[in-house]
Design an enzyme around this catalytic site. Structure first.
Site, PDB file in Angstrom:
ATOM      1  N   HIS A 186       0.302  -0.835  -0.149  1.00 39.40           N
ATOM      2  CA  HIS A 186       0.251   0.144  -0.552  1.00 39.40           C
ATOM      3  C   HIS A 186       0.231   1.448   0.209  1.00 39.40           C
ATOM      4  O   HIS A 186       0.408   2.338  -0.303  1.00 39.40           O
ATOM      5  CB  HIS A 186      -0.753   0.027   0.799  1.00 39.40           C
ATOM      6  CG  HIS A 186      -1.697  -1.017   0.881  1.00 39.40           C
ATOM      7  ND1 HIS A 186      -2.038  -2.382   1.291  1.00 39.40           N
ATOM      8  CD2 HIS A 186      -3.606  -0.974  -0.160  1.00 39.40           C
ATOM      9  CE1 HIS A 186      -3.315  -3.312   0.877  1.00 39.40           C
ATOM     10  NE2 HIS A 186      -3.875  -1.551  -0.517  1.00 39.40           N
ATOM     11  N   GLU A 428     -11.352 -10.602  -5.664  1.00 40.68           N
ATOM     12  CA  GLU A 428     -10.533 -10.841  -5.380  1.00 40.68           C
ATOM     13  C   GLU A 428      -9.629 -11.820  -4.758  1.00 40.68           C
ATOM     14  O   GLU A 428      -8.548 -12.464  -4.301  1.00 40.68           O
ATOM     15  CB  GLU A 428      -9.955  -9.864  -5.047  1.00 40.68           C
ATOM     16  CG  GLU A 428     -10.169  -9.581  -3.973  1.00 40.68           C
ATOM     17  CD  GLU A 428     -10.083  -8.107  -2.447  1.00 40.68           C
ATOM     18  OE1 GLU A 428      -8.707  -7.462  -3.192  1.00 40.68           O
ATOM     19  OE2 GLU A 428     -11.031  -7.937  -1.742  1.00 40.68           O
ATOM     20  N   ASP A 452      -4.601  -8.625  -4.457  1.00 41.11           N
ATOM     21  CA  ASP A 452      -4.689  -9.337  -3.860  1.00 41.11           C
ATOM     22  C   ASP A 452      -4.701 -10.790  -4.421  1.00 41.11           C
ATOM     23  O   ASP A 452      -4.877 -11.934  -4.504  1.00 41.11           O
ATOM     24  CB  ASP A 452      -5.877  -9.455  -3.055  1.00 41.11           C
ATOM     25  CG  ASP A 452      -5.921  -8.517  -1.785  1.00 41.11           C
ATOM     26  OD1 ASP A 452      -4.051  -8.545  -0.828  1.00 41.11           O
ATOM     27  OD2 ASP A 452      -5.947  -7.556  -1.235  1.00 41.11           O
ATOM     28  N   CYS A 499     -10.094  -2.994 -10.472  1.00 43.17           N
ATOM     29  CA  CYS A 499      -9.066  -1.623 -10.184  1.00 43.17           C
ATOM     30  C   CYS A 499      -8.070  -1.970  -9.043  1.00 43.17           C
ATOM     31  O   CYS A 499      -7.128  -1.469  -8.661  1.00 43.17           O
ATOM     32  CB  CYS A 499      -9.990  -1.466  -8.415  1.00 43.17           C
ATOM     33  SG  CYS A 499     -11.077  -2.751  -7.121  1.00 43.17           S
TER      34      CYS A 499
HETATM   35  C1  PEP Z   1      -6.161  -5.196  -4.365  1.00 44.03           C
HETATM   36  O1  PEP Z   1      -6.631  -6.665  -4.110  1.00 44.03           O
HETATM   37  O2  PEP Z   1      -6.630  -5.706  -5.816  1.00 44.03           O
HETATM   38  C2  PEP Z   1      -7.254  -4.037  -4.182  1.00 44.03           C
HETATM   39  C3  PEP Z   1      -7.720  -2.842  -5.136  1.00 44.03           C
HETATM   40  O3  PEP Z   1      -7.113  -3.634  -3.075  1.00 44.03           O
HETATM   41  P1  PEP Z   1      -5.855  -3.176  -2.334  1.00 44.03           P
HETATM   42  O4  PEP Z   1      -4.948  -3.274  -2.994  1.00 44.03           O
HETATM   43  O5  PEP Z   1      -6.655  -2.319  -1.420  1.00 44.03           O
HETATM   44  O6  PEP Z   1      -6.112  -5.046  -1.604  1.00 44.03           O
HETATM   45 MG    MG Z   2      -6.779  -6.519  -1.982  1.00 40.64          MG
END
Ligand code: PEP
Ligand code: MG
Length: 538
Positions: A186, A428, A452, A499
């Site tokens: 993140h 995911e 994920d 996303c």
């Molecule tokens: C993902 O897992 O692709 C996602 C968009 O969520 P995060 O990166 O916040 O886990």
């Molecule tokens: Mg995720």
């Protein structure tokens, strides 16, 4: 030269600032020498005042008188006989050590101010928290790790938590480097949101540089050059100029809608973590917001955001987007995202554990606050809500039951709730991708979370630089699951977006367009490049 994982594009030339990681260790230990402890407190107050005078002077120069006045209020607290007197009282009367006394007194002050009716007074709680943090750091001899004074600073850390990254001052910090982490950790995602170059997974960068060293960061190739010679600096200045020029040229696509050559219209949306991020998304000409990671509203603070605060944030984003779609994801805490004030179990595999929708369905008290805020905000724009980490239909159904419960309550209280909210899930977890055609009968849309999905499919931790060579978005197994998800959605007449970071990866976009993905959502900084790639597809 050090080579790591390129996490956010761009070049930076600046000086190193190494962020130390120190936790405050507040103990119950009683003091013997009260006079000595009071002296420690006095010295920490003096040190804090000197720091604040410096900050105030800088604020006056850079932000003007009004902003600088905030620091006058902070300075006054250090001379406030009631506040400081209460801390001294705890030392004298109850034998508390100065750190514990400062922590207890400031917590009770914060609680009093936070419960006040008057909004101005409530906001003062934040000032007390700031002051208390400074005082406690000084008592414990901890340098405020984000007290970055110089511009052109490159922050270096073992790891940066998402909330650390959220605090980075873009006026001063031009890049960051970490020992650990991967492209989809993140902090890397935040760097792309902030549009500052970053290289992660550098193993021992904190050991290889000294504070003040001159560094070149190449966020495209993942290189860090320590103390470069003149020739290298000249080369990178030229690369930086070319990169900036290319970025300028892409701006001509801001108002262009993404379409393939055969005329298929494709939505390009932005990912945000904080309401203010919406501006960057709009500046880059996005068709909507494809992912609002609401957990960032819960970070960088000492308590849960209230329904009112959340409502304000959602309404803000919906209004700013003026009817364009806004996909808000419910709280996805756990994994690499922790809240300091929410006790979480110590798990062997937190990414496989108590997180996201699992936590929310267990803590329905927290979940309902968020759902109520979302439902109330729904009348201010085009809201779509999705639940993270769904592995089976029952999780979606239980969530929808809570939505119904909140809707009934809100209507009874006289609130309006939009009738046209779409309800979707993030795909995911491989199980959800495999079952996509069934799930599509119940949900309004899917958004594929490849960050994920890839780690679960390939059993390769997205945070680990050691296995990053396995973390391959184009692995045939991952591609097959993506295709199944898109086909599953379409078989029931539903739309499918993505996303995860793969959506903004220019090498993956052609394949995803071919698979029929309807919406691509990414960091604001990738939007224009993605539009350009889509425009080139057949
Ligand atoms: C993902 O897992 O692709 C996602 C968009 O969520 P995060 O990166 O916040 O886990
Ligand atoms: Mg995720």
């Amino acid at each position: 030269m050090k080579i790591g994982i390129p996490a956010s594009r761009g070049y930076a030339i600046g000086q190193a600032f190494i962020k130390k990681h120190v936790e405050l260790n507040i103990t119950e230990e009683k003091v013997q020498d009260v006079a000595k402890e009071k002296d420690l407190l006095r010295k920490a107050c003096e040190k804090s005042k000197v720091q604040l005078e410096k900050i105030k002077k800088k604020a006056l120069d850079s932000m003007g008188e009004e902003k600088a006045m905030v620091f006058d209020a902070h300075l006054m607290l250090f001379d406030d006989p009631e506040f400081i007197g209460a801390i001294e009282g705890e030392i004298e009367n109850n034998g508390l050590n100065a750190l514990k006394a400062a922590s207890d007194v400031s917590s009770s002050y914060v609680a009093i101010f936070e419960s006040m009716e008057d909004e101005y007074m409530r906001e003062r709680a934040a000032d007390i928290k700031d002051v208390a943090k400074r005082l406690m750091n000084n008592l414990a001899g901890i340098e405020d790790s984000f007290d970055i004074e110089e511009t052109n600073t490159i922050v270096i850390a073992h790891d940066l938590t998402p909330s650390d990254t959220a605090q980075l001052d873009k006026e001063k910090v031009i890049a960051f480097l970490t020992n650990i982490g991967g492209r989809t950790s993140h902090s890397a995602i935040m760097a792309r949101t902030l549009e500052i170059p970053a290289v992660v997974g550098l193993h021992d960068i904190t050991e290889s540089v000294q504070n003040g060293d001159i560094l070149i960061v190449d966020g495209i190739e993942g290189r860090v050059i320590i103390d470069p010679d003149h020739e290298t600096v000249t080369k990178y200045v030229a690369l930086q100029e070319a990169y900036n020029q290319e970025k300028e040229e892409l701006k001509k696509l801001v108002d262009v809608k993404a379409k393939t050559k055969s005329g298929k219209r494709i939505e390009v949306a932005g990912n945000i973590g904080k309401p203010e991020d919406v501006h960057k998304v709009l500046e880059n000409g996005a068709d909507g917001i494809g992912l609002f990671r609401t957990e960032f509203l819960y970070m960088d603070r000492d308590d849960m955001p209230t329904e009112e605060e959340q409502f304000g944030s959602y309404k803000y984003v919906l209004e700013k987007m003026e009817g364009k779609p806004v996909v808000i994801r419910t709280l996805d805490i756990g994994g690499d995202k922790q809240l300091p004030y929410l006790a979480m179990p110590n798990e062997m595999n937190p990414f496989l554990g108590y997180r996201a929708i699992r936590l929310c369905l267990d803590r329905t008290d927290l979940f309902k606050i968020q759902l109520r805020a979302l439902l109330r905000a729904s009348v201010y724009g085009n809201l779509k809500v999705m639940f993270p980490m769904v592995s089976s239909l029952s999780e979606f159904q239980k969530s929808k039951e809570l939505v119904e419960e909140c809707t009934v309550e809100l209507k009874a209280e006289g609130h309006d709730v939009s009738e046209s909210i779409e309800w979707g899930i993030m795909v995911e977890i491989p199980a959800a991708a495999v079952m996509a055609d069934e799930l599509a009968k119940h949900v309004d849309f899917f958004s594929i979370g490849t960050n994920d999905l890839i780690q679960y499919t390939l059993a390769a931790d997205r945070m680990s630089e050691k296995v990053s060579y396995l973390y391959d978005p184009m692995h045939p197994a991952v591609l097959r699951l993506i295709k199944m998800t898109i086909d599953g959605a379409h078989s029931q007449g539903k739309w499918c977006g993505m996303c995860g970071e793969m959506a903004g990866d220019e090498t993956a976009i052609p394949t995803l367009v071919e698979y029929g993905l309807d919406e691509f959502s990414m960091s604001a900084s990738s939007i224009l490049r993605a539009k350009q790639v889509i425009l080139e597809q057949e």
